[in-house]
Design a protein around this motif. Structure first.
Motif, mmCIF file in Angstrom:
data_model
loop_
_atom_site.group_PDB
_atom_site.id
_atom_site.type_symbol
_atom_site.label_atom_id
_atom_site.label_comp_id
_atom_site.label_asym_id
_atom_site.label_seq_id
_atom_site.Cartn_x
_atom_site.Cartn_y
_atom_site.Cartn_z
ATOM 1 N N VAL A 113 0.866 -1.186 0.000
ATOM 2 C CA VAL A 113 0.000 0.000 0.000
ATOM 3 C C VAL A 113 0.900 1.232 0.000
ATOM 4 C CG1 VAL A 113 -1.796 1.270 1.219
ATOM 5 C CG2 VAL A 113 -1.783 -1.241 1.260
ATOM 6 N N HIS A 163 1.512 5.486 -0.072
ATOM 7 C CA HIS A 163 1.022 6.819 0.257
ATOM 8 C C HIS A 163 2.077 7.785 -0.274
ATOM 9 C CE1 HIS A 163 -1.590 4.776 3.330
ATOM 10 N NE2 HIS A 163 -0.541 3.961 3.334
ATOM 11 N N HIS A 204 3.043 -0.990 4.339
ATOM 12 C CA HIS A 204 2.647 0.339 3.875
ATOM 13 C C HIS A 204 3.909 1.195 3.721
ATOM 14 C CE1 HIS A 204 -1.877 0.423 4.713
ATOM 15 N NE2 HIS A 204 -1.489 -0.815 5.035
ATOM 16 N N TYR A 209 5.265 -0.370 8.577
ATOM 17 C CA TYR A 209 5.062 0.991 8.094
ATOM 18 C C TYR A 209 6.436 1.626 7.855
ATOM 19 C CZ TYR A 209 0.006 1.307 8.514
ATOM 20 O OH TYR A 209 -1.343 1.138 8.314
#
Length: 447
Positions: A232, A234, A298, A336
């Motif tokens: 994922v 960002h 992420h 993360y």
């Protein structure tokens, strides 16, 4: 006493400073002896003598060609250079003998450092014995001299018992890979044949490079590989440049100040929520990371981080720095990870030891001495400049700074089309999984 479980190689001797000359004399003596033997053996047959002498010359030339092709001549030259390094720096111990007739003082070498040389294909291994002598500090920091003198790059340095082993690589550019070969799997992203970012073990990446250094292309290469792996993403692009165009094909791409700050805060909150999810997972055990319980990593990819921070008021950038610092300190186990890119890693926005927490640091293009120090700290290394796009230096987390070449991208490569295709494929696979889950739920309900 335990030693390295492999052959250390040829020891550098005190007389190896004339190794090339000795090798030439040795081969000349062999040729002379063989020629004399042939002449004596063929006294009554001139044609046979000519043929055998011609055969000796041909075999000698073939042997020289083989030594040149296989690198044996390079080995002799390197061993000679290393011997001269020890002798010219006087890294040995002597004792006086007597005065010579000219009034000079004669001395004898009583201790010569145990330094070994070995080459395997394009890898050079140099092993040094730790003796606790007065030249030990010099011998334990040979990387700068050997990199320059042998035209190679340090890729690994290991200490075991009384031995220090240096591993160098020649022709680093030959280990460059194509963009299609870059894959992210099992917590590792390969970027060269011998270099990979092991983000599960050494989290977070810091990228620096001026305009034209290939920094943006490198970011797109990383984005493509991570997107293919199912991670994922960002993405933040405060300059509203190349990365901002990705908002046309995927969500969570931000380029205005308020949206970027919200993205960072949401990323932090997602990390904290992930820890709660992990602890409630039936397969969770102490020390397990996100991958052990089947969760997806992420990545917060932040381009022009320093430039963005410069636009904020003090209160705002302090808040962003606080969140970034917490994510860097806590993100690894939860999966993360942060990828920060900037032109210069300003200590103002990467202070309090935060910069040292980046497991993978790469500086692309040419930088000043202070720029390299800001990226890698104070190290004994001669940085070379080459006008090659995507070239730079990297620290993969093992304490060694080495030459780096970003994966090769063909000039006609269309990132937008390729990333669109990858994202659409992911969406289709996700929809197919949802349909399978719904069909399975309906079947269970009917039963």
């Amino acid at each position: 006493m335990n030693r390295f479980p492999i052959w250390k190689g040829n020891r550098i001797g005190r007389y190896d400073d004339r190794l090339i000359l000795r090798s030439v004399i040795f081969f000349a003596l062999i040729i002379t002896a063989l020629s004399a033997f042939v002449i004596r053996l063929t006294e009554g047959n001139i044609l046979l003598r000519i043929f055998l002498l011609f055969l000796i010359v041909v075999l000698y030339l073939l042997d020289m060609l083989y030594k040149w092709k296989s690198g044996n001549m390079t080995d002799i030259r390197n061993r000679q250079a290393m011997a001269r390094m020890l002798l010219e720096n006087r890294w040995f111990e002597t004792e006086p003998l007597r005065q010579s007739r000219t009034g000079g003082r004669m001395e004898r070498i009583i201790y010569f450092p145990a330094l070994y040389y070995r080459r395997k294909k394009r890898h050079i291994y140099v092993t040094v014995k730790i003796s606790m002598g007065k030249y030990q500090d010099k011998l334990l920091t040979l990387e700068e001299k050997l990199e320059t003198g042998l035209n190679c790059e340090l890729v690994k340095k290991d200490t075991r018992d009384i031995w220090v082993k240096y591993e160098f690589l020649t022709g680093v550019e030959k280990n460059r890979i194509d963009i299609q070969d870059v894959k992210a799997k099992n917590g590792e992203l390969n970027l060269m044949k011998h270099i990979s970012w092991k983000y599960d073990k050494l989290p977070h990446m810091l990228i620096s490079g001026d305009t034209g250094s290939g920094k943006t292309i490198f970011l797109l290469i990383v984005i493509k590989a991570l997107l293919e792996s199912g991670a994922v993403l960002h993405i933040c692009d405060p300059k509203k440049a190349d990365l901002s165009f990705l908002s046309r094909i995927m969500p969570d791409v931000h380029y205005d100040t308020e949206s970027i700050m919200e993205c960072v805060e949401a990323f932090y909150e997602g990390m904290e929520t992930r820890y709660d999810e992990m602890q409630e997972h039936p397969d969770f055990r102490m020390g397990a990371n996100y991958a052990k319980v089947g969760l997806t990593p992420h990545f917060l990819i932040f381009d022009e981080y320093v430039a963005f921070m410069d636009t904020l008021a003090k209160k705002e950038w302090e808040e962003v720095m606080k969140l970034i610092r917490i994510i860097i300190m806590k993100g690894r186990q939860a999966g993360y990870f942060i990828i920060l890119a900037c032109q210069r890693p300003d200590a103002k926005y990467l202070g309090d030891g935060v910069r040292d927490q980046f497991g993978f640091r790469v500086a692309l293009g040419s930088m000043s001495a202070s720029g390299y120090t800001m990226m890698f700290g104070s190290i004994d290394k001669q940085f070379k400049e080459k006008d090659i796009a995507g070239r730079g230096y990297v620290n993969t987390g093992n304490g060694v700074v080495t030459e780096f070449y970003a994966p090769y991208v063909d000039p006609g490569y269309d990132f937008f089309t390729e990333l669109s295709r990858i994202y659409e494929k992911r969406q289709q696979e996700g929809e197919a999984c949802d349909r399978m889950y719904e069909n399975g739920s309906e079947t269970a309900g009917e039963e």
